[in-house]
Design a protein around this motif. Sequence first.
Motif, PDB file in Angstrom:
ATOM      1  N   ALA A  11       0.830  -1.208   0.000  1.00  0.00           N
ATOM      2  CA  ALA A  11       0.000   0.000   0.000  1.00  0.00           C
ATOM      3  C   ALA A  11       0.866   1.260   0.000  1.00  0.00           C
ATOM      4  CB  ALA A  11      -0.932  -0.003   1.211  1.00  0.00           C
ATOM      5  N   THR A  12       1.952   1.252   0.770  1.00  0.00           N
ATOM      6  CA  THR A  12       2.847   2.409   0.818  1.00  0.00           C
ATOM      7  C   THR A  12       3.532   2.614  -0.533  1.00  0.00           C
ATOM      8  OG1 THR A  12       3.186   2.075   3.182  1.00  0.00           O
ATOM      9  CG2 THR A  12       4.801   3.436   2.046  1.00  0.00           C
ATOM     10  N   GLY A  13       3.964   1.541  -1.152  1.00  0.00           N
ATOM     11  CA  GLY A  13       4.593   1.636  -2.469  1.00  0.00           C
ATOM     12  C   GLY A  13       3.635   2.142  -3.537  1.00  0.00           C
ATOM     13  N   LEU A  14       2.419   1.628  -3.538  1.00  0.00           N
ATOM     14  CA  LEU A  14       1.425   2.095  -4.511  1.00  0.00           C
ATOM     15  C   LEU A  14       1.064   3.560  -4.275  1.00  0.00           C
ATOM     16  CD1 LEU A  14      -0.929  -1.022  -4.698  1.00  0.00           C
ATOM     17  CD2 LEU A  14       0.636  -0.194  -6.465  1.00  0.00           C
ATOM     18  N   ALA A  15       0.946   3.938  -3.016  1.00  0.00           N
ATOM     19  CA  ALA A  15       0.654   5.334  -2.688  1.00  0.00           C
ATOM     20  C   ALA A  15       1.802   6.237  -3.146  1.00  0.00           C
ATOM     21  CB  ALA A  15       0.401   5.489  -1.191  1.00  0.00           C
ATOM     22  N   GLY A  49       2.213  19.749  -0.192  1.00  0.00           N
ATOM     23  CA  GLY A  49       2.626  18.507   0.455  1.00  0.00           C
ATOM     24  C   GLY A  49       2.985  18.714   1.920  1.00  0.00           C
ATOM     25  N   ALA A  50       3.668  19.811   2.219  1.00  0.00           N
ATOM     26  CA  ALA A  50       4.021  20.112   3.612  1.00  0.00           C
ATOM     27  C   ALA A  50       2.762  20.340   4.447  1.00  0.00           C
ATOM     28  CB  ALA A  50       4.933  21.340   3.673  1.00  0.00           C
ATOM     29  N   ILE A  53       1.062  16.901   4.936  1.00  0.00           N
ATOM     30  CA  ILE A  53       1.706  16.004   5.903  1.00  0.00           C
ATOM     31  C   ILE A  53       1.453  16.492   7.333  1.00  0.00           C
ATOM     32  CG2 ILE A  53       4.044  16.964   6.080  1.00  0.00           C
ATOM     33  CD1 ILE A  53       5.012  14.007   5.722  1.00  0.00           C
ATOM     34  N   GLY A  54       1.424  17.801   7.521  1.00  0.00           N
ATOM     35  CA  GLY A  54       1.056  18.325   8.837  1.00  0.00           C
ATOM     36  C   GLY A  54      -0.362  17.930   9.200  1.00  0.00           C
ATOM     37  N   LEU A  55      -1.262  18.019   8.242  1.00  0.00           N
ATOM     38  CA  LEU A  55      -2.656  17.640   8.452  1.00  0.00           C
ATOM     39  C   LEU A  55      -2.775  16.160   8.807  1.00  0.00           C
ATOM     40  CD1 LEU A  55      -5.602  18.681   8.294  1.00  0.00           C
ATOM     41  CD2 LEU A  55      -5.590  17.991   5.889  1.00  0.00           C
ATOM     42  N   VAL A  56      -2.066  15.313   8.073  1.00  0.00           N
ATOM     43  CA  VAL A  56      -2.098  13.868   8.342  1.00  0.00           C
ATOM     44  C   VAL A  56      -1.610  13.576   9.759  1.00  0.00           C
ATOM     45  CG1 VAL A  56      -0.980  11.665   7.745  1.00  0.00           C
ATOM     46  CG2 VAL A  56      -1.950  13.105   5.937  1.00  0.00           C
ATOM     47  N   PHE A  77       2.268   8.326  -0.260  1.00  0.00           N
ATOM     48  CA  PHE A  77       1.774   9.339  -1.200  1.00  0.00           C
ATOM     49  C   PHE A  77       2.547  10.651  -1.113  1.00  0.00           C
ATOM     50  CE2 PHE A  77      -0.854  12.806  -2.659  1.00  0.00           C
ATOM     51  CZ  PHE A  77      -1.219  12.352  -3.917  1.00  0.00           C
ATOM     52  N   LEU A  78       2.651  11.208   0.081  1.00  0.00           N
ATOM     53  CA  LEU A  78       3.294  12.520   0.210  1.00  0.00           C
ATOM     54  C   LEU A  78       4.805  12.442   0.021  1.00  0.00           C
ATOM     55  CD1 LEU A  78       1.070  13.932   3.052  1.00  0.00           C
ATOM     56  CD2 LEU A  78       1.068  14.597   0.639  1.00  0.00           C
ATOM     57  N   GLY A  79       5.401  11.294   0.356  1.00  0.00           N
ATOM     58  CA  GLY A  79       6.817  11.093   0.074  1.00  0.00           C
ATOM     59  C   GLY A  79       7.088  11.073  -1.426  1.00  0.00           C
ATOM     60  N   GLY A  80       6.166  10.499  -2.187  1.00  0.00           N
ATOM     61  CA  GLY A  80       6.298  10.493  -3.641  1.00  0.00           C
ATOM     62  C   GLY A  80       5.901  11.815  -4.272  1.00  0.00           C
ATOM     63  N   TYR A  81       5.004  12.526  -3.625  1.00  0.00           N
ATOM     64  CA  TYR A  81       4.469  13.782  -4.159  1.00  0.00           C
ATOM     65  C   TYR A  81       5.444  14.947  -3.985  1.00  0.00           C
ATOM     66  CZ  TYR A  81       1.278  17.809  -4.476  1.00  0.00           C
ATOM     67  OH  TYR A  81       0.682  19.000  -4.802  1.00  0.00           O
ATOM     68  N   THR A  82       6.026  15.074  -2.800  1.00  0.00           N
ATOM     69  CA  THR A  82       6.928  16.198  -2.559  1.00  0.00           C
ATOM     70  C   THR A  82       8.331  15.871  -3.065  1.00  0.00           C
ATOM     71  OG1 THR A  82       7.418  15.401  -0.338  1.00  0.00           O
ATOM     72  CG2 THR A  82       5.647  17.026  -0.552  1.00  0.00           C
TER      73      THR A  82
END
Length: 128
Positions: A11-15, A49-50, A53-56, A77-82
Amino acid sequence: MTLVAFGQLLATGLAGALGALSRYVLGHFIAERVTTAFPLGTLVINLTGAFAIGLVFGLTTEHVLNAALQSVLATGFLGGYTTFSTMSWEGVELLRGGSSWLGLLYLVGSLVSGLAAAACGLAIGRWL
């Protein structure tokens, strides 16, 4: 590795892949509409993204999201996005290209505004 751990990994990889695709699409969308030497697309991506990630993390702190979903969203997701590396490279390119003030503004502004965006996201996530 347990089946649950493998599912989390998958799931982390797909995200992460979806985050990277989102970054690519949004970056091109902005680049097609804004023609400037300033890397606005990367700035918008990193600030959103920042904030996200704070929201998450805020929502996880308040037990709205569980740790497994936090990992998928934040790391995946956010690691791949930012993209810290692209921001760094674009800042160096501005400096190397003779735009010293713009490069410094971009690099320092990205860091300061990114921290502020993450703090705002965290505050909103804890408030919700």
